[in-house]
Design an enzyme around this catalytic site. Sequence first.
Site, PDB file in Angstrom:
ATOM      1  N   ASP A   1       0.799  -1.216   0.000  1.00  0.00           N
ATOM      2  CA  ASP A   1       0.000   0.000   0.000  1.00  0.00           C
ATOM      3  C   ASP A   1       0.837   1.275   0.000  1.00  0.00           C
ATOM      4  O   ASP A   1       0.605   2.182  -0.790  1.00  0.00           O
ATOM      5  CB  ASP A   1      -0.936  -0.011   1.209  1.00  0.00           C
ATOM      6  CG  ASP A   1      -1.769   1.245   1.309  1.00  0.00           C
ATOM      7  OD1 ASP A   1      -2.561   1.484   0.379  1.00  0.00           O
ATOM      8  OD2 ASP A   1      -1.621   1.982   2.298  1.00  0.00           O
TER       9      ASP A   1
ATOM     10  N   ASP B   1       4.762   0.680   4.105  1.00  0.00           N
ATOM     11  CA  ASP B   1       4.737  -0.517   4.938  1.00  0.00           C
ATOM     12  C   ASP B   1       4.490  -1.724   4.038  1.00  0.00           C
ATOM     13  O   ASP B   1       4.752  -1.677   2.842  1.00  0.00           O
ATOM     14  CB  ASP B   1       3.672  -0.392   6.026  1.00  0.00           C
ATOM     15  CG  ASP B   1       2.315   0.011   5.445  1.00  0.00           C
ATOM     16  OD1 ASP B   1       2.087  -0.207   4.240  1.00  0.00           O
ATOM     17  OD2 ASP B   1       1.475   0.537   6.202  1.00  0.00           O
TER      18      ASP B   1
ATOM     19  N   TYR C   1      -8.218   2.840   6.227  1.00  0.00           N
ATOM     20  CA  TYR C   1      -8.970   3.355   5.091  1.00  0.00           C
ATOM     21  C   TYR C   1     -10.465   3.246   5.391  1.00  0.00           C
ATOM     22  O   TYR C   1     -11.211   2.593   4.670  1.00  0.00           O
ATOM     23  CB  TYR C   1      -8.607   2.592   3.814  1.00  0.00           C
ATOM     24  CG  TYR C   1      -7.226   2.911   3.299  1.00  0.00           C
ATOM     25  CD1 TYR C   1      -6.985   4.072   2.573  1.00  0.00           C
ATOM     26  CD2 TYR C   1      -6.149   2.071   3.573  1.00  0.00           C
ATOM     27  CE1 TYR C   1      -5.713   4.383   2.124  1.00  0.00           C
ATOM     28  CE2 TYR C   1      -4.876   2.377   3.127  1.00  0.00           C
ATOM     29  CZ  TYR C   1      -4.659   3.537   2.405  1.00  0.00           C
ATOM     30  OH  TYR C   1      -3.401   3.853   1.957  1.00  0.00           O
TER      31      TYR C   1
ATOM     32  N   GLU D   1       5.125  10.802   3.469  1.00  0.00           N
ATOM     33  CA  GLU D   1       4.485   9.529   3.128  1.00  0.00           C
ATOM     34  C   GLU D   1       4.390   9.382   1.613  1.00  0.00           C
ATOM     35  O   GLU D   1       4.299  10.363   0.867  1.00  0.00           O
ATOM     36  CB  GLU D   1       3.069   9.490   3.718  1.00  0.00           C
ATOM     37  CG  GLU D   1       2.323   8.188   3.518  1.00  0.00           C
ATOM     38  CD  GLU D   1       2.682   7.141   4.549  1.00  0.00           C
ATOM     39  OE1 GLU D   1       3.535   6.297   4.210  1.00  0.00           O
ATOM     40  OE2 GLU D   1       2.132   7.169   5.645  1.00  0.00           O
TER      41      GLU D   1
END
Length: 797
Positions: A84, A87, A244, A485
Amino acid sequence: MKFRKITAVLSALTVSAGMLSTVPVANAADFEVNYAEALQKSMFFYQVQQAGELPEWNEVSWRADSMLKEDGTSADVVPGGWFDAGDHLKFAITNAYTASVLSWGIMQYKDAVQKAGLYDSYIQNLKWGLDYVAGCDLGDKVIGTIGDDAFDHVWWGSAEAYIRKFNLMKGTEERPYDEITCVTTVAEMAAAMAGGYIVFKDVDPEAAANYLEHAKSLFELANKTWEEKGDAANDDMGIQETYYSTKHNQGTDNFVDELFYAANWMYMATGEQSYLDICEEKYIPIFPKESQSTNWKYTWGFCWDDTTQGAALLYAINTGKKEWIDHVSHHLDFWIDGYGGKQVNYTPDGHAWLTNWGSMRHMANTVMLAKIASDTIFADNAALKEKYDKWSKEQFDYAFGKNDLGMSYVIGMGEKNALNVHHRTTSGIHDDHWNELGMVDENGDLIYVDGWQSEYAHVLYGALEGGPSQDGSFKDNNASYENTEVAIDYNAGFTAALCAFIDDYGGEPLADFPPTETPKWAEWKIGACLNGRGDSYSEIKVWAMNHTAWPTRMAENVSYNYYFDISELLEAGLSADNLTASINSQQYQAEGEAGFATISQPQKYEGDPSGNTYFVKIQYKDGRAIMPTGQSEHRAEVQFRISIPDAIDGKSTLGAWDPTNDWSYEGIEDAPNELKYEAALNDHITMYIDDVLVWGTEPDGTTPKPTEPDTKPTNPTATSSTGGKSTLIGDANCDGRVTIADATAIVQHLGNQDEYALSEQGKINGDVDGVPGITGADANELMKLEAGLITKFPVEE
């Protein structure tokens, strides 16, 4: 060919050949970006994100297979797919959303991507995601998430070492997963499958048929679940809810957008009117509204959790209905200069900033919608088209570095990138200690705090970082998730929009990308210090270390040699037979443990002509126990002793043992009892993997042979303009294609032959006007071909 492109080319044609000294561009003041390079690197990012057994076409030299059990089978119930973010979790919702958006980009701009030579790479990467989404379809449920969220967000390490660490901590190699019916997830999976069918129906009919079958069943499941559960249609989302959650809105706002989105994709895939009918009859009546208003929702942005505006654009394209075309313009105006008294926020230096989480992602998604809308529903509206194209260019210029910080938020593009990226595998960390990564002093130099790793192993080319804060500042810290991120959904709209920019502005992929990375540090190391010394013995503490990252890996056959000189023994009338080697303590105490080490008795080192150098070999039962997954696992400690008896036959051996002239003893007495420090490293203790020297120097001067990591194939369509061998007529830069770049190469060559030399083959290829010799007329002929004004060069007539 768009009108403004033809106009630009025709304008360039009016320049006489004698005056051609610079590249003819429509606006020389424009911020220059090689959009094909950016797309090429975005494809690289998606290859970095690949989970499971990697395909042959994966180009990332520092990635290897992951999520495999000891027996080589998949540890994931559904193999493959994309991790994703930074990670190792895999979410059906983000894989599906990403795949649908990538499908949209290639559907709309296929010709441009093909012309740039990136089509094959694009659809290979897309298919990787699509196949995972298809695998998550169980019929009456779907696999929502694979991975242990608590473990993933605590442990920091590379994907290749994940399962060994997971097994160590959890006692199993099977990664957990859930089965869910969340309508948002299922509907987005249906959209992805429908998009996959459209893209692959003429490329891979078998795969396309499979995608369409899944699309139909997934859409049916999503619609049925909504009809049965109503407002609770999204309640069953499993692990996804933590990361999510689709419950940010109220009631049907949670999922009607995804149903609407999927239905439009289904219509495009099948041509069946029933999918538009269900939009009209069921979804539009409950379409999200602006707060305290009867207006359809036009604020916020297109993303994994809110496909409202993407669905609206698809419906406008599919139906041509004016009210929906107007709605799309309202949404874009909200982002640009405001509509209905509402406008998105902007940073002081011009970035359209929606929220602190992935502001660049939201901007790029809106740019994608703006570009597609400009080329479809607004193609005949010159004013809106110009407005949306201009804003899109400005926003992407900002992303590529045209901002007050001079920061490119696309890693590996522009003159300045952040040092930090919140991405575990890219860091190449070996000890699960990531706090010091990217720390620098006032001069921008890396700070090494107490020996902890601060340098990233790899460059995550093509990844779109989260972006700046609302005030335009950027916190370059991997713990500042909002800024640093990266994620597959962050790159989705960005990638699709790049297809549009290539269509408008062209670009050339790099011929020498991606680079094959070579290690920045020694991947296998030995540290040592003195544990004790007496008149008849030396006791040494040694750490064998695994700091591999090119790629991260383990090895079963791991050993090292400790060398010493027995001259004193011989002078005292003793021999090597009087020596004893023993391990007094070690990290892995039980003989059955993988990391258990044994020590050989002294052996003569054949590299010393005097015959006085001996060594002992420390061998691990299974060196895979030394794995780059944590502070205790990345090394294995052994304390061993080499000794002689205090007396033999009643005679003292005092003076017969002196380690100070031993090859491996050098530096031992002064070395710190702490392996993190450089001073603890000992390159006179040699380390071997599969009996091949990988660390240190043997007494005769033998050192490890340089080794290159496994290489992956580079872009087969790109070759160097200086070394290429293409004999294609018109291919002046010898990159294997005939594009506007060849005209540019000729123009630059004519302007400055020293700086922009054409190869001899390039001159032959580029001489297309039928008159011998390279001139501006050849560049003009190439531009005519690009503009569609000719189909053959004069030399071919």
